[in-house]
Motif scaffolding. Structure first.
Motif, PDB file in Angstrom:
ATOM      1  N   PRO A  57     180.798 143.343  11.497  1.00 38.27           N
ATOM      2  CA  PRO A  57     181.895 142.509  12.209  1.00 38.27           C
ATOM      3  C   PRO A  57     181.235 141.433  13.498  1.00 38.27           C
ATOM      4  O   PRO A  57     179.809 141.016  12.962  1.00 38.27           O
ATOM      5  CB  PRO A  57     181.540 143.939  13.501  1.00 38.27           C
ATOM      6  N   LEU A  58     182.013 140.486  13.267  1.00 39.02           N
ATOM      7  CA  LEU A  58     181.865 139.020  13.300  1.00 39.02           C
ATOM      8  C   LEU A  58     182.218 139.201  14.724  1.00 39.02           C
ATOM      9  O   LEU A  58     183.771 139.196  15.217  1.00 39.02           O
ATOM     10  CB  LEU A  58     182.578 138.599  12.394  1.00 39.02           C
ATOM     11  N   ILE A  59     181.485 139.584  16.253  1.00 37.47           N
ATOM     12  CA  ILE A  59     181.407 139.414  16.934  1.00 37.47           C
ATOM     13  C   ILE A  59     181.068 137.886  18.077  1.00 37.47           C
ATOM     14  O   ILE A  59     179.939 137.424  17.589  1.00 37.47           O
ATOM     15  CB  ILE A  59     179.854 140.622  17.531  1.00 37.47           C
ATOM     16  N   GLY A  60     181.926 138.103  18.820  1.00 36.25           N
ATOM     17  CA  GLY A  60     182.523 136.722  19.466  1.00 36.25           C
ATOM     18  C   GLY A  60     181.507 137.699  21.393  1.00 36.25           C
ATOM     19  O   GLY A  60     183.023 138.021  21.699  1.00 36.25           O
ATOM     20  N   ILE A  61     181.347 136.537  22.013  1.00 31.28           N
ATOM     21  CA  ILE A  61     181.093 136.781  23.184  1.00 31.28           C
ATOM     22  C   ILE A  61     181.468 135.851  23.394  1.00 31.28           C
ATOM     23  O   ILE A  61     180.847 134.648  23.465  1.00 31.28           O
ATOM     24  CB  ILE A  61     179.170 136.604  23.233  1.00 31.28           C
ATOM     25  N   PHE A  62     182.351 135.780  24.936  1.00 30.77           N
ATOM     26  CA  PHE A  62     183.065 134.669  25.053  1.00 30.77           C
ATOM     27  C   PHE A  62     182.585 134.603  26.894  1.00 30.77           C
ATOM     28  O   PHE A  62     182.580 135.989  27.504  1.00 30.77           O
ATOM     29  CB  PHE A  62     184.766 134.934  25.066  1.00 30.77           C
ATOM     30  N   THR A  63     181.906 133.501  27.065  1.00 30.60           N
ATOM     31  CA  THR A  63     181.819 133.503  28.304  1.00 30.60           C
ATOM     32  C   THR A  63     182.254 132.056  28.855  1.00 30.60           C
ATOM     33  O   THR A  63     183.316 131.381  27.845  1.00 30.60           O
ATOM     34  CB  THR A  63     180.531 133.610  28.501  1.00 30.60           C
ATOM     35  N   ALA A  64     181.721 130.779  29.619  1.00 33.86           N
ATOM     36  CA  ALA A  64     181.598 130.109  30.306  1.00 33.86           C
ATOM     37  C   ALA A  64     180.441 129.356  30.485  1.00 33.86           C
ATOM     38  O   ALA A  64     179.704 129.583  30.519  1.00 33.86           O
ATOM     39  CB  ALA A  64     182.713 129.820  31.565  1.00 33.86           C
ATOM     40  N   GLY A  65     180.070 128.240  31.389  1.00 31.76           N
ATOM     41  CA  GLY A  65     179.142 127.089  31.596  1.00 31.76           C
ATOM     42  C   GLY A  65     178.606 126.380  30.758  1.00 31.76           C
ATOM     43  O   GLY A  65     177.320 126.728  30.646  1.00 31.76           O
ATOM     44  N   PHE A  66     178.934 125.965  29.669  1.00 36.71           N
ATOM     45  CA  PHE A  66     178.643 125.598  28.328  1.00 36.71           C
ATOM     46  C   PHE A  66     178.145 123.822  28.511  1.00 36.71           C
ATOM     47  O   PHE A  66     178.239 123.493  29.530  1.00 36.71           O
ATOM     48  CB  PHE A  66     179.318 125.102  27.092  1.00 36.71           C
ATOM     49  N   THR A  67     177.099 123.470  27.963  1.00 36.27           N
ATOM     50  CA  THR A  67     176.353 122.339  27.991  1.00 36.27           C
ATOM     51  C   THR A  67     176.252 121.347  26.484  1.00 36.27           C
ATOM     52  O   THR A  67     176.944 121.955  25.666  1.00 36.27           O
ATOM     53  CB  THR A  67     174.945 122.220  28.460  1.00 36.27           C
ATOM     54  N   GLU A  68     175.430 120.035  27.045  1.00 39.78           N
ATOM     55  CA  GLU A  68     176.067 118.956  25.634  1.00 39.78           C
ATOM     56  C   GLU A  68     174.744 119.205  25.172  1.00 39.78           C
ATOM     57  O   GLU A  68     174.314 118.699  23.956  1.00 39.78           O
ATOM     58  CB  GLU A  68     175.883 117.751  25.966  1.00 39.78           C
ATOM     59  N   SER A  69     174.183 120.300  25.069  1.00 47.43           N
ATOM     60  CA  SER A  69     172.594 120.442  24.339  1.00 47.43           C
ATOM     61  C   SER A  69     172.286 121.916  24.042  1.00 47.43           C
ATOM     62  O   SER A  69     172.768 123.044  23.915  1.00 47.43           O
ATOM     63  CB  SER A  69     171.364 120.801  25.866  1.00 47.43           C
ATOM     64  N   LEU A  70     172.328 121.431  22.781  1.00 41.93           N
ATOM     65  CA  LEU A  70     171.753 122.881  21.621  1.00 41.93           C
ATOM     66  C   LEU A  70     170.767 123.720  21.473  1.00 41.93           C
ATOM     67  O   LEU A  70     170.101 124.330  21.420  1.00 41.93           O
ATOM     68  CB  LEU A  70     171.891 122.401  20.054  1.00 41.93           C
ATOM     69  N   LEU A  71     169.288 123.063  22.598  1.00 46.33           N
ATOM     70  CA  LEU A  71     168.151 124.091  23.575  1.00 46.33           C
ATOM     71  C   LEU A  71     169.187 124.763  24.439  1.00 46.33           C
ATOM     72  O   LEU A  71     168.298 125.710  24.361  1.00 46.33           O
ATOM     73  CB  LEU A  71     167.656 122.936  23.915  1.00 46.33           C
ATOM     74  N   ARG A  72     169.790 124.449  25.284  1.00 52.34           N
ATOM     75  CA  ARG A  72     170.332 125.530  26.321  1.00 52.34           C
ATOM     76  C   ARG A  72     171.727 125.233  26.258  1.00 52.34           C
ATOM     77  O   ARG A  72     172.088 124.459  27.093  1.00 52.34           O
ATOM     78  CB  ARG A  72     169.410 125.792  27.656  1.00 52.34           C
ATOM     79  N   PRO A  73     172.405 125.370  25.180  1.00 52.30           N
ATOM     80  CA  PRO A  73     174.124 125.628  25.584  1.00 52.30           C
ATOM     81  C   PRO A  73     175.020 125.849  26.072  1.00 52.30           C
ATOM     82  O   PRO A  73     175.251 126.079  26.843  1.00 52.30           O
ATOM     83  CB  PRO A  73     174.863 125.892  24.284  1.00 52.30           C
TER      84      PRO A  73
END
Length: 450
Positions: free
Chosen positions: A84-100
């Motif tokens: 299963p390819l599982i996608g967690i759908f959310t919001a509140g993303f940033t530009e940082s890959l350290l804390r996306p």
């Protein structure tokens, strides 16, 4: 237990898939699938392979598999589904890959890492990550203790972790979620935040669970409040779409003094104030809020610990067979002067064995578990969509009767700060994967039947 294999690639044969001899007969499989991608393949059983599946690098590229890793494969209708390819759908993303995903990055990282030994293909995404034309998503994977971004097919199953009601009600977010479910037939579990009044109405229709409900009405006018204060020692007023005890207010009428006492929270502080009239109370405490958005609920004389009322948080989760099980029970003792037992209002988490003698604790545990399982099953039948977890706020009164105060479709994790609940928290994270896998498999049958 989900059977796990290691996914690897090889250079020979464009459509060649090598599997352990005991895995499947070659003639039973004609296709291979990863997420929404499906391609013809040639399956060959190899005696030397041990818990390993190897596909051609050409197939891996066409299926948009981002890296090798642990998979939990299954077969249906001549198709090998790698995992299963599982996608967690959310919001509140940033530009940082350290804390996306900002402050919640660690929460999602822990969830993904906890299941990496069984499935490495769990990612986080938002509405902005979707390319509808190519039917691809760039998702955020947590691997080797860091976040990486990969473009993958649409997921097999979606876990709804939208952070709040405001985001969930946003028209663009609603349309994206609806399109993924209806147009692409991707099952999504945890359909949305519960509305307190809607939940109450649904549960009153079931004789199996209606006895757990305190008397509740939706506010219409001041007469409703006066009637409740006449019938009960005290009442609660709650926003029907509130969370974390926000704006929960306790009101009591003191007949001997002919005045009203109100406990509420203001500017981060628990308050107790006296009012000569109900109108002055409402004008002060509820200023700027629509009373039509509130419910009025009977107050219950709860069990106490050191003179402080306590209630119970009970978590119920679906397992790998889609069956409800109670995963965690903890008591929450109210903070000084607080209207609720929430930790952000000064509440404290305790295990039942810390508060009660062994037999009493066991009796309460049984009562609370039975109530949670009964209510979970009723809500599951009556609320549209797939529900994978519910957090219940339950109370026990002085006579030992169980009461339901609230059901949360996206329960917080604050009780797991208690040391004895940390192992249970880990178990619940595994149940997330087990139920997602179950949903992915059962959805295949449901789609075929349609």
């Amino acid at each position: 237990m989900i059977e796990t294999f290691q996914l690897q690639t090889h250079q020979s044969g464009d459509q060649l898939v090598l599997v352990p001899e005991q895995f499947a007969l070659p003639r039973t499989v004609e296709y291979i699938s990863f997420g929404s991608k499906k391609l013809p393949c040639q399956l060959i059983s190899i005696s030397g392979l041990q818990n390993e599946i190897s596909i051609s690098s050409s197939l891996a590229e066409q299926l948009c598999i981002p890296f090798g890793g642990n998979i939990s494969p299954y077969i249906h209708e001549k198709t090998l589904y790698l995992t299963p390819l599982i996608g967690i759908f959310t919001a509140g993303f940033t530009e940082s890959l350290l804390r996306p995903i900002g402050d919640r990055s660690m929460l999602f990282a822990n969830l993904i890492a906890s299941n990496s030994s069984q499935n490495n293909y769990i990612f986080v995404f938002g509405t902005h990550c979707i390319d509808w034309e190519s039917e691809m998503i760039y998702g955020y994977f947590f691997t080797s203790e860091r976040w990486v971004r990969h473009t993958v097919p649409f997921p097999t199953v979606i876990y709804n972790r939208l952070p709040n009601r405001k985001t969930e009600k946003h028209q663009h977010v609603k349309s994206v979620k609806q399109r993924l479910q209806s147009e692409y037939q991707i099952p999504c579990f945890n359909p949305g935040f519960f509305n307190k009044w809607d939940v109450y109405l649904q549960l009153t229709q079931s004789s199996d669970v209606s006895h757990y409900l305190p008397k509740t009405v939706k506010f219409k006018n001041f007469d409703d409040i006066e009637q409740f204060l006449s019938d009960f020692q005290y009442i609660y007023m709650k926003p029907e779409n509130g969370s974390l005890g926000s704006r929960v207010t306790n009101i009591r009428y003191a007949r001997e003094e002919e005045c009203y006492y109100c406990r509420y929270r203001e500017n981060g502080t628990n308050r107790l104030k006296k009012f000569s009239t109900l109108e002055s109370l409402i004008n002060h405490v509820f200023k700027g809020h629509r009373l039509e958005d509130f419910i009025i609920q009977q107050g219950i004389s709860l069990l106490r610990h050191k003179q402080k009322p306590l209630d119970f948080r009970v978590h119920a989760n679906k397992n790998g067979n889609g069956i409800w099980e109670v995963t965690a029970i903890a008591a929450k003792v109210a903070g000084k002067g607080s209207t609720t037992t929430h930790l952000n209002n000064g509440g404290e988490v305790k295990m039942l064995d810390e508060l009660f003698e062994k037999q009493i604790a066991e009796d309460f545990r049984t009562k609370l578990s039975n109530a949670a399982l009964q209510i979970s099953k009723v809500l599951d039948e009556k609320i549209k969509g797939h529900i994978g977890e519910i957090g219940f706020d339950l109370g026990i009164d002085q006579n030992g009767k169980v009461w339901l105060f609230e059901a949360n479709s996206k329960p917080g994790r604050s009780i797991f700060s208690h040391p004895e609940l940390r192992k249970i928290d880990s178990h619940m994270k595994h149940l997330f994967l087990q139920y997602a896998t179950h949903l992915a498999k059962t959805n295949l049958t449901e789609v075929v039947l349609k």
